[in-house]
Design an enzyme around this catalytic site. Structure first.
Site, mmCIF file in Angstrom:
data_model
loop_
_atom_site.group_PDB
_atom_site.id
_atom_site.type_symbol
_atom_site.label_atom_id
_atom_site.label_comp_id
_atom_site.label_asym_id
_atom_site.label_seq_id
_atom_site.Cartn_x
_atom_site.Cartn_y
_atom_site.Cartn_z
ATOM 1 N N SER A 14 0.803 -1.231 0.000
ATOM 2 C CA SER A 14 0.000 0.000 0.000
ATOM 3 C C SER A 14 0.832 1.275 0.000
ATOM 4 O O SER A 14 0.382 2.311 -0.476
ATOM 5 C CB SER A 14 -0.925 0.009 1.225
ATOM 6 O OG SER A 14 -0.175 -0.177 2.412
ATOM 7 N N ARG A 15 2.028 1.212 0.552
ATOM 8 C CA ARG A 15 2.850 2.431 0.696
ATOM 9 C C ARG A 15 4.304 2.125 0.340
ATOM 10 O O ARG A 15 4.698 0.969 0.243
ATOM 11 C CB ARG A 15 2.828 2.907 2.159
ATOM 12 C CG ARG A 15 1.481 3.312 2.661
ATOM 13 C CD ARG A 15 1.565 3.977 4.029
ATOM 14 N NE ARG A 15 1.709 3.030 5.118
ATOM 15 C CZ ARG A 15 2.756 3.004 5.961
ATOM 16 N NH1 ARG A 15 3.737 3.862 5.822
ATOM 17 N NH2 ARG A 15 2.794 2.119 6.939
ATOM 18 N N SER A 142 17.387 -6.027 3.984
ATOM 19 C CA SER A 142 17.916 -4.679 4.256
ATOM 20 C C SER A 142 19.427 -4.756 4.307
ATOM 21 O O SER A 142 20.005 -5.798 4.647
ATOM 22 C CB SER A 142 17.386 -4.174 5.597
ATOM 23 O OG SER A 142 18.132 -3.050 6.005
ATOM 24 N N TYR A 155 15.723 -5.465 14.450
ATOM 25 C CA TYR A 155 15.372 -5.284 13.032
ATOM 26 C C TYR A 155 16.394 -6.014 12.143
ATOM 27 O O TYR A 155 16.022 -6.753 11.229
ATOM 28 C CB TYR A 155 15.327 -3.788 12.711
ATOM 29 C CG TYR A 155 15.017 -3.451 11.276
ATOM 30 C CD1 TYR A 155 13.707 -3.498 10.793
ATOM 31 C CD2 TYR A 155 16.027 -3.074 10.386
ATOM 32 C CE1 TYR A 155 13.417 -3.179 9.472
ATOM 33 C CE2 TYR A 155 15.748 -2.755 9.071
ATOM 34 C CZ TYR A 155 14.444 -2.807 8.607
ATOM 35 O OH TYR A 155 14.163 -2.505 7.299
ATOM 36 N N ALA A 157 18.326 -8.463 12.967
ATOM 37 C CA ALA A 157 18.190 -9.916 13.154
ATOM 38 C C ALA A 157 17.027 -10.454 12.324
ATOM 39 O O ALA A 157 17.129 -11.516 11.695
ATOM 40 C CB ALA A 157 17.986 -10.239 14.629
ATOM 41 N N LYS A 159 15.900 -9.242 9.557
ATOM 42 C CA LYS A 159 16.259 -9.191 8.131
ATOM 43 C C LYS A 159 17.335 -10.221 7.791
ATOM 44 O O LYS A 159 17.352 -10.789 6.697
ATOM 45 C CB LYS A 159 16.721 -7.775 7.756
ATOM 46 C CG LYS A 159 15.613 -6.723 7.874
ATOM 47 C CD LYS A 159 14.474 -7.027 6.909
ATOM 48 C CE LYS A 159 13.423 -5.953 6.881
ATOM 49 N NZ LYS A 159 12.365 -6.223 5.901
HETATM 50 P P1 NAP Z 1 6.653 1.721 4.931
HETATM 51 O O1 NAP Z 1 6.617 2.888 4.031
HETATM 52 O O2 NAP Z 1 6.615 1.920 6.411
HETATM 53 O O3 NAP Z 1 5.477 0.700 4.499
HETATM 54 C C1 NAP Z 1 5.319 -0.499 5.194
HETATM 55 C C2 NAP Z 1 4.249 -1.336 4.520
HETATM 56 O O4 NAP Z 1 4.145 -2.577 5.228
HETATM 57 C C3 NAP Z 1 2.880 -0.690 4.542
HETATM 58 O O5 NAP Z 1 2.209 -1.015 3.353
HETATM 59 C C4 NAP Z 1 2.210 -1.386 5.730
HETATM 60 O O6 NAP Z 1 0.790 -1.418 5.623
HETATM 61 C C5 NAP Z 1 2.764 -2.783 5.596
HETATM 62 N N1 NAP Z 1 2.710 -3.556 6.834
HETATM 63 C C6 NAP Z 1 3.302 -3.300 8.026
HETATM 64 N N2 NAP Z 1 2.992 -4.257 8.915
HETATM 65 C C7 NAP Z 1 2.192 -5.153 8.272
HETATM 66 C C8 NAP Z 1 1.567 -6.362 8.653
HETATM 67 N N3 NAP Z 1 1.693 -6.858 9.887
HETATM 68 N N4 NAP Z 1 0.823 -7.028 7.720
HETATM 69 C C9 NAP Z 1 0.674 -6.544 6.470
HETATM 70 N N5 NAP Z 1 1.259 -5.388 6.063
HETATM 71 C C10 NAP Z 1 2.004 -4.704 6.945
HETATM 72 O O7 NAP Z 1 7.969 0.834 4.689
HETATM 73 P P2 NAP Z 1 9.019 0.873 3.476
HETATM 74 O O8 NAP Z 1 10.097 1.817 3.835
HETATM 75 O O9 NAP Z 1 8.327 0.958 2.182
HETATM 76 O O10 NAP Z 1 9.655 -0.588 3.662
HETATM 77 C C11 NAP Z 1 9.179 -1.725 2.957
HETATM 78 C C12 NAP Z 1 10.094 -2.890 3.260
HETATM 79 O O11 NAP Z 1 11.428 -2.569 2.884
HETATM 80 C C13 NAP Z 1 10.154 -3.256 4.739
HETATM 81 O O12 NAP Z 1 10.263 -4.650 4.875
HETATM 82 C C14 NAP Z 1 11.429 -2.591 5.207
HETATM 83 O O13 NAP Z 1 11.966 -3.231 6.326
HETATM 84 C C15 NAP Z 1 12.304 -2.738 3.988
HETATM 85 N N6 NAP Z 1 13.387 -1.773 3.899
HETATM 86 C C16 NAP Z 1 13.142 -0.437 3.877
HETATM 87 C C17 NAP Z 1 14.199 0.450 3.791
HETATM 88 C C18 NAP Z 1 14.022 1.939 3.755
HETATM 89 O O14 NAP Z 1 15.034 2.646 3.812
HETATM 90 N N7 NAP Z 1 12.825 2.457 3.641
HETATM 91 C C19 NAP Z 1 15.512 -0.048 3.724
HETATM 92 C C20 NAP Z 1 15.711 -1.415 3.749
HETATM 93 C C21 NAP Z 1 14.647 -2.277 3.826
HETATM 94 P P3 NAP Z 1 -0.157 -0.600 6.682
HETATM 95 O O15 NAP Z 1 0.239 0.833 6.543
HETATM 96 O O16 NAP Z 1 -1.542 -0.885 6.263
HETATM 97 O O17 NAP Z 1 0.188 -1.175 8.035
#
Ligand code: NAP
Length: 247
Positions: A14-15, A142, A155, A157, A159
């Site tokens: 979604s985001r 990550s 976090y 751990a 990943k």
């Molecule tokens: P984000 O903008 O915070 O979005 C998180 C997404 O996960 C939202 O769609 C949220 O939906 C959903 N979500 C959270 N808990 C959930 C659950 N229990 N069941 C189903 N959906 C759930 O995060 P992002 O930055 O895009 O990150 C996405 C992924 O990439 C994550 O796994 C994160 O650890 C990884 N990552 C991110 C970065 C970074 O710099 N941003 C770097 C490395 C890895 P709702 O809003 O409806 O809860």
């Protein structure tokens, strides 16, 4: 590189990164299911963006940490379409803080969502992918899984656990033409990193050879490639998308 006729599920679609991945997969021709947990509006918006581009997006709400709900919801998707080809385990949360101050409930929530959540989804899709003799599982890990980061022990751990899951499943499923890979983003501009202070962002930027944070689209392109037929001989790999932050 087309995904016509394929059905994809992006958890946390979604985001942020998940939204960019869902849009990209749908643009490339896959019927794309957008999973979310709480923010219905964001999921609807992703669906509308996909429709504007002429793609097919559908919403599936469930908490990936909930084993029963995950099996039931993914079961519904498989029944509706008769197949499920691509799973992107992207749903994730971050709870930062030094370990000495971390609460047990934070640890449980992090592992439950980021690691058990991915395992729950893999469990739900593996049978149908084996039957199809084709599948793609892409786990969003990550940079900190490999590099570690002070204040992110739990976090990191979770990943790092995803990397073990990726390599083991890659071995289990390779003979059925199911590729399982991890994408390890560095710092990407999303809601998750929006909370970082200006000083923290400057410190991070100093360490990135490309001198910029990544965009969700930087990650989405790699995921779409891994989902395609062209990536059929890539499995068990960690693809780093981090501007050179960790090599
Ligand atoms: P984000 O903008 O915070 O979005 C998180 C997404 O996960 C939202 O769609 C949220 O939906 C959903 N979500 C959270 N808990 C959930 C659950 N229990 N069941 C189903 N959906 C759930 O995060 P992002 O930055 O895009 O990150 C996405 C992924 O990439 C994550 O796994 C994160 O650890 C990884 N990552 C991110 C970065 C970074 O710099 N941003 C770097 C490395 C890895 P709702 O809003 O409806 O809860």
């Amino acid at each position: 590189m087309r995904l016509d006729g394929k059905v994809a599920l992006v958890t946390g679609g979604s985001r942020g990164i998940g939204r960019a991945v869902a849009i990209r997969l749908a643009e490339t021709g896959a019927v794309t299911y957008i999973n979310y947990h709480r923010d219905e509006n964001a999921a609807q918006q992703t669906c509308s963006l996909i429709a504007e581009e002429g793609g097919v997006g559908r919403i599936s709400r469930f908490d990936v940490a909930d084993y029963e709900r995950t099996q039931a919801s993914i079961g519904d998707i498989i029944r509706e379409n008769g197949r499920l080809d691509i799973l992107v385990n992207n749903a994730g949360i971050a709870v930062d803080g030094l370990l000495v101050r971390m609460k047990e409930s934070d640890w449980d929530r992090l592992i439950g969502t980021n690691l058990k959540g991915a395992l729950n989804c893999c469990h739900a899709v593996s049978r149908v992918m084996i039957r199809q003799k084709w599948g793609r599982i892409i786990n969003i890990a990550s940079v900190v899984a490999e590099a570690g980061n002070a204040g992110q022990a739990a976090y990191a751990a979770s990943k790092a656990g995803l990397l073990g899951l990726t390599k083991s499943l890659a071995r289990e499923l390779a003979s059925r033409s199911i590729c399982v890979n991890a994408v390890a983003p560095g710092f990407i501009k999303t809601d998750m990193t929006a909370a970082l202070s200006v000083q923290a962002k400057e410190k991070i930027l100093e360490q990135i050879p490309m001198s910029r944070l990544g965009t969700p689209e930087d990650v989405a392109g790699v995921v779409a490639f891994l989902a395609s037929d062209e990536a059929g001989y890539i499995t068990g790999q960690i693809i780093r998308v981090n501007g050179g932050l960790y090599m």
